[in-house]
Motif scaffolding. Sequence first.
Motif, PDB file in Angstrom:
ATOM      1  N   ASN A 277       0.829  -1.215   0.000  1.00  0.00           N
ATOM      2  CA  ASN A 277       0.000   0.000   0.000  1.00  0.00           C
ATOM      3  C   ASN A 277       0.859   1.259   0.000  1.00  0.00           C
ATOM      4  O   ASN A 277       0.545   2.234  -0.675  1.00  0.00           O
ATOM      5  CB  ASN A 277      -0.928   0.010   1.223  1.00  0.00           C
ATOM      6  N   SER A 278       1.979   1.244   0.782  1.00  0.00           N
ATOM      7  CA  SER A 278       2.787   2.470   0.837  1.00  0.00           C
ATOM      8  C   SER A 278       3.526   2.690  -0.484  1.00  0.00           C
ATOM      9  O   SER A 278       3.770   3.834  -0.876  1.00  0.00           O
ATOM     10  CB  SER A 278       3.737   2.481   2.038  1.00  0.00           C
ATOM     11  N   GLN A 279       3.854   1.614  -1.210  1.00  0.00           N
ATOM     12  CA  GLN A 279       4.443   1.785  -2.552  1.00  0.00           C
ATOM     13  C   GLN A 279       3.431   2.438  -3.503  1.00  0.00           C
ATOM     14  O   GLN A 279       3.777   3.341  -4.263  1.00  0.00           O
ATOM     15  CB  GLN A 279       4.885   0.428  -3.115  1.00  0.00           C
ATOM     16  N   ARG A 280       2.187   1.977  -3.413  1.00  0.00           N
ATOM     17  CA  ARG A 280       1.139   2.554  -4.286  1.00  0.00           C
ATOM     18  C   ARG A 280       0.928   4.037  -3.962  1.00  0.00           C
ATOM     19  O   ARG A 280       0.797   4.868  -4.860  1.00  0.00           O
ATOM     20  CB  ARG A 280      -0.189   1.802  -4.093  1.00  0.00           C
ATOM     21  N   THR A 281       0.899   4.357  -2.648  1.00  0.00           N
ATOM     22  CA  THR A 281       0.706   5.759  -2.229  1.00  0.00           C
ATOM     23  C   THR A 281       1.854   6.631  -2.738  1.00  0.00           C
ATOM     24  O   THR A 281       1.640   7.720  -3.284  1.00  0.00           O
ATOM     25  CB  THR A 281       0.630   5.855  -0.689  1.00  0.00           C
ATOM     26  N   ALA A 282       3.086   6.152  -2.552  1.00  0.00           N
ATOM     27  CA  ALA A 282       4.257   6.921  -2.998  1.00  0.00           C
ATOM     28  C   ALA A 282       4.204   7.150  -4.505  1.00  0.00           C
ATOM     29  O   ALA A 282       4.487   8.258  -4.989  1.00  0.00           O
ATOM     30  CB  ALA A 282       5.538   6.183  -2.620  1.00  0.00           C
ATOM     31  N   LEU A 283       3.821   6.116  -5.256  1.00  0.00           N
ATOM     32  CA  LEU A 283       3.746   6.255  -6.723  1.00  0.00           C
ATOM     33  C   LEU A 283       2.696   7.279  -7.146  1.00  0.00           C
ATOM     34  O   LEU A 283       2.902   8.046  -8.081  1.00  0.00           O
ATOM     35  CB  LEU A 283       3.452   4.890  -7.371  1.00  0.00           C
ATOM     36  N   LYS A 284       1.560   7.296  -6.411  1.00  0.00           N
ATOM     37  CA  LYS A 284       0.519   8.309  -6.704  1.00  0.00           C
ATOM     38  C   LYS A 284       1.065   9.713  -6.478  1.00  0.00           C
ATOM     39  O   LYS A 284       0.825  10.629  -7.281  1.00  0.00           O
ATOM     40  CB  LYS A 284      -0.707   8.079  -5.806  1.00  0.00           C
ATOM     41  N   GLU A 285       1.800   9.912  -5.351  1.00  0.00           N
ATOM     42  CA  GLU A 285       2.365  11.229  -5.032  1.00  0.00           C
ATOM     43  C   GLU A 285       3.386  11.647  -6.098  1.00  0.00           C
ATOM     44  O   GLU A 285       3.412  12.791  -6.547  1.00  0.00           O
ATOM     45  CB  GLU A 285       3.036  11.194  -3.647  1.00  0.00           C
ATOM     46  N   ILE A 286       4.226  10.697  -6.502  1.00  0.00           N
ATOM     47  CA  ILE A 286       5.252  10.992  -7.516  1.00  0.00           C
ATOM     48  C   ILE A 286       4.591  11.316  -8.856  1.00  0.00           C
ATOM     49  O   ILE A 286       4.968  12.270  -9.537  1.00  0.00           O
ATOM     50  CB  ILE A 286       6.225   9.787  -7.650  1.00  0.00           C
ATOM     51  N   GLU A 287       3.569  10.525  -9.205  1.00  0.00           N
ATOM     52  CA  GLU A 287       2.868  10.726 -10.485  1.00  0.00           C
ATOM     53  C   GLU A 287       2.209  12.111 -10.524  1.00  0.00           C
ATOM     54  O   GLU A 287       2.276  12.818 -11.532  1.00  0.00           O
ATOM     55  CB  GLU A 287       1.815   9.623 -10.641  1.00  0.00           C
ATOM     56  N   ALA A 288       1.602  12.503  -9.384  1.00  0.00           N
ATOM     57  CA  ALA A 288       0.952  13.825  -9.311  1.00  0.00           C
ATOM     58  C   ALA A 288       1.991  14.936  -9.478  1.00  0.00           C
ATOM     59  O   ALA A 288       1.769  15.916 -10.193  1.00  0.00           O
ATOM     60  CB  ALA A 288       0.229  13.979  -7.976  1.00  0.00           C
ATOM     61  N   ASP A 289       3.149  14.776  -8.824  1.00  0.00           N
ATOM     62  CA  ASP A 289       4.235  15.758  -8.954  1.00  0.00           C
ATOM     63  C   ASP A 289       4.733  15.852 -10.387  1.00  0.00           C
ATOM     64  O   ASP A 289       4.974  16.938 -10.922  1.00  0.00           O
ATOM     65  CB  ASP A 289       5.426  15.361  -8.056  1.00  0.00           C
ATOM     66  N   MET A 290       4.922  14.674 -11.017  1.00  0.00           N
ATOM     67  CA  MET A 290       5.461  14.657 -12.383  1.00  0.00           C
ATOM     68  C   MET A 290       4.509  15.331 -13.371  1.00  0.00           C
ATOM     69  O   MET A 290       4.939  15.974 -14.326  1.00  0.00           O
ATOM     70  CB  MET A 290       5.729  13.211 -12.832  1.00  0.00           C
ATOM     71  N   GLY A 291       3.219  15.180 -13.097  1.00  0.00           N
ATOM     72  CA  GLY A 291       2.226  15.735 -14.024  1.00  0.00           C
ATOM     73  C   GLY A 291       1.945  17.212 -13.813  1.00  0.00           C
ATOM     74  O   GLY A 291       1.263  17.851 -14.617  1.00  0.00           O
ATOM     75  N   ALA A 292       2.474  17.784 -12.718  1.00  0.00           N
ATOM     76  CA  ALA A 292       2.219  19.202 -12.403  1.00  0.00           C
ATOM     77  C   ALA A 292       3.124  20.115 -13.233  1.00  0.00           C
ATOM     78  O   ALA A 292       4.190  19.701 -13.687  1.00  0.00           O
ATOM     79  CB  ALA A 292       2.451  19.441 -10.913  1.00  0.00           C
ATOM     80  N   PRO A 293       2.725  21.404 -13.398  1.00  0.00           N
ATOM     81  CA  PRO A 293       3.527  22.316 -14.228  1.00  0.00           C
ATOM     82  C   PRO A 293       4.797  22.822 -13.531  1.00  0.00           C
ATOM     83  O   PRO A 293       5.634  23.443 -14.149  1.00  0.00           O
ATOM     84  CB  PRO A 293       2.565  23.480 -14.501  1.00  0.00           C
ATOM     85  N   ARG A 294       4.928  22.568 -12.219  1.00  0.00           N
ATOM     86  CA  ARG A 294       6.162  23.001 -11.535  1.00  0.00           C
ATOM     87  C   ARG A 294       7.118  21.825 -11.460  1.00  0.00           C
ATOM     88  O   ARG A 294       6.722  20.669 -11.595  1.00  0.00           O
ATOM     89  CB  ARG A 294       5.838  23.514 -10.129  1.00  0.00           C
ATOM     90  N   ARG A 295       8.397  22.146 -11.190  1.00  0.00           N
ATOM     91  CA  ARG A 295       9.388  21.075 -11.098  1.00  0.00           C
ATOM     92  C   ARG A 295       9.155  20.215  -9.859  1.00  0.00           C
ATOM     93  O   ARG A 295       8.807  20.717  -8.803  1.00  0.00           O
ATOM     94  CB  ARG A 295      10.798  21.656 -11.016  1.00  0.00           C
TER      95      ARG A 295
END
Length: 704
Positions: A277-295
């Motif tokens: 579950n914590s791997q899935r949560t971390a991946l969601k957070e990373i994916e959201a960051d990657m898709g955002a317009p800021r670095r």
Amino acid sequence: MRPPELTPLFASADVLKGVGPHVMTLLKKALRMPPGITQPRVIDLLWHLPTGVIDRRAEPTVAAAIPGTIATLKVRILKHKAPPRGNTKAPYKVATEDETGRLDLVFFRAQRSFVERQLPVGEERYVSGRVERYGETLQMAHPDYIVAPEARADLPLLEPVYPMTAGLSGKVLLKAERQALDRAPVLSEWQNAPWLKERGWPSFHDALRRLHHPDDAADVSAGSTPLQRLAYDELLANQLALGIVRESFKAQRGRPVKGDGRLRERIATALPFSLTNSQRTALKEIEADMGAPRRMLRLLQGDVGSGKTVVALLAMTTAVEAGAQAALMAPTEVLARQHAETIAPLADAAGLRVGLLTGREKGRPRDELLGRLASGEIDILIGTHALFQDDVVFHDLAFAVIDEQHRFGVHQRLALQTKGGDGGANMLVMTATPIPRTLLMTHYGDLEVSKLTEKPAGRKPIVTKQISNTLIEKLIARIKAQLAEGAQVYWVCPLIESSDVSDLAAAEERHAHLTQVLGEGVGLLHGGMNAAAKDATMAAFADGNLKVLVATTVIEVGVNVPNANIMVIEHAERFGLAQLHQLRGRVGRGSRESFCMLLHAEPLTKTAQERLAMMEETEDGFLIAEKDLELRGGGEVLGARQSGDAEFRVAGGANYAELLSAAHDDARMILASDPSLTTARGEALRRLLYLFECDEAIRLFRAA
């Protein structure tokens, strides 16, 4: 540019009177200087703080002087009694007196002319040193100070005691420190007046003065107000600098990176286990960051064996799905190759093209690899510091992962980021060292944080036991039985070879001993071996050709041999908790029951007892990290000494966590209300950043 009033502090220390080439060499050994600074400067002397004082304020008469104490006495010189010619063992004595009694000054191996110059017969002198009784006579051997009445002010009644190095005289260092203090300017206050008043803290200049020229012995004690003031200044500079780097990073135009999930799906199918579950949560957070317009700038911290590499691979695959490239940088060649081997089968399943670049790749193979990278034929590049080199050019780098971040500075992180072209690369930083909140703020204050708190399914608990080294032969007999059942063993020693200075078991001796007892199949791995030999030994162990691997701590991070199920740590009492935990994490990766045996010498210190007991009690790296911080203090937990990172020069003692937390909040409020530091306090805070050499933050201001 650095404000002109600070220029005198950043001058070379040899501008001070009495500091020539020889003293500069000694100062270089005694002072702690920031990375990249090779010659001691005036400011390095100011940050070299005393650890105590010698109190010379007692000025009794000779008759009232108490043997065994330090006293400052005013005496008249009566006569000199030189030793017989040729007798170098007899002392040189000078008889002195005051109106109450006699005192002999005693010198061994003294130059007659020097003593006669210092103590002319018939004149008065102040002498300061330890008074002793010798038979019926009071005497003072080698007085610390001899001064004429008119030079009385030169005698330090409260003399600071500094950390020293062999060959450096305390008087020479004190004289240099006093001159450094004279060069310290009075600066505009950067702290809030109510905060200073509430704490009872002095001004910056007064704090420096009271440490190097104390009014009272309490001024240099661990929790003294002058020391607390300077510690808070340093922590605030650190937190401000990290905040500025973070805000500047966020403000830069990023590059949204979004994948379609097709390659990640193939990797998920190829995995021998399902994600936690914590791997899935971390991946969601990373994916959201990657898709955002800021670095993106995020820290992924997970305990040993929590599956960080898989998370990193899936995040890198997102960039490849978006038509771009990714990079993974590790601190050592062994770890870079380990990542490449772990990732290879999963990358193959997804059709990803992976390259490996370390210092070992040279000539035509290196040129070919760089050509494929520049043309976009490599999707993911794994490597070491070699990735920083100017000729490493990506076709389109959109995502970079840095493993074991505390071994790389902010500057190196930025250097890799800039290879991402116009929008910069999104950045994920990983560490297997669970980090307490206080250290997160200090070393990673510019990063968002994701945590992996579970171990993948199938990982069994590791049985941990402490054993006295008197039982070593019993342990070896048990290991012999386990080897017959197919076990594999790591045996970690703290040194490479025997030393006259230390009684620690050496890896080479232990290797010879185990080979004698267990026969062939015992390998040796240590830091003195070249990279090819290290790799060959690790490969032989991973393939099962070696049953026992005797090693120094080079196996600490990232080595992955699932069949290895026994870890023996010799002289476990000499290792820090975090290091013990990292080493234990090398086992427990397969289906066999795993053991970690902590061999220790007797008797154990209280701290060592607490460490080993903690290892037996828990495998939770976050609990262990908090305990490690409690036992060792903030400066060492991230291996700063080993990694070349600058430790704090003042902070780290009493109230460290409380002061850091306050500095963290203060920095956030300052940057929220005055992001460009243009108010009166902001201008003063810029000087603070210069004082503590937070260059990265200053460079970002200048570029803004």
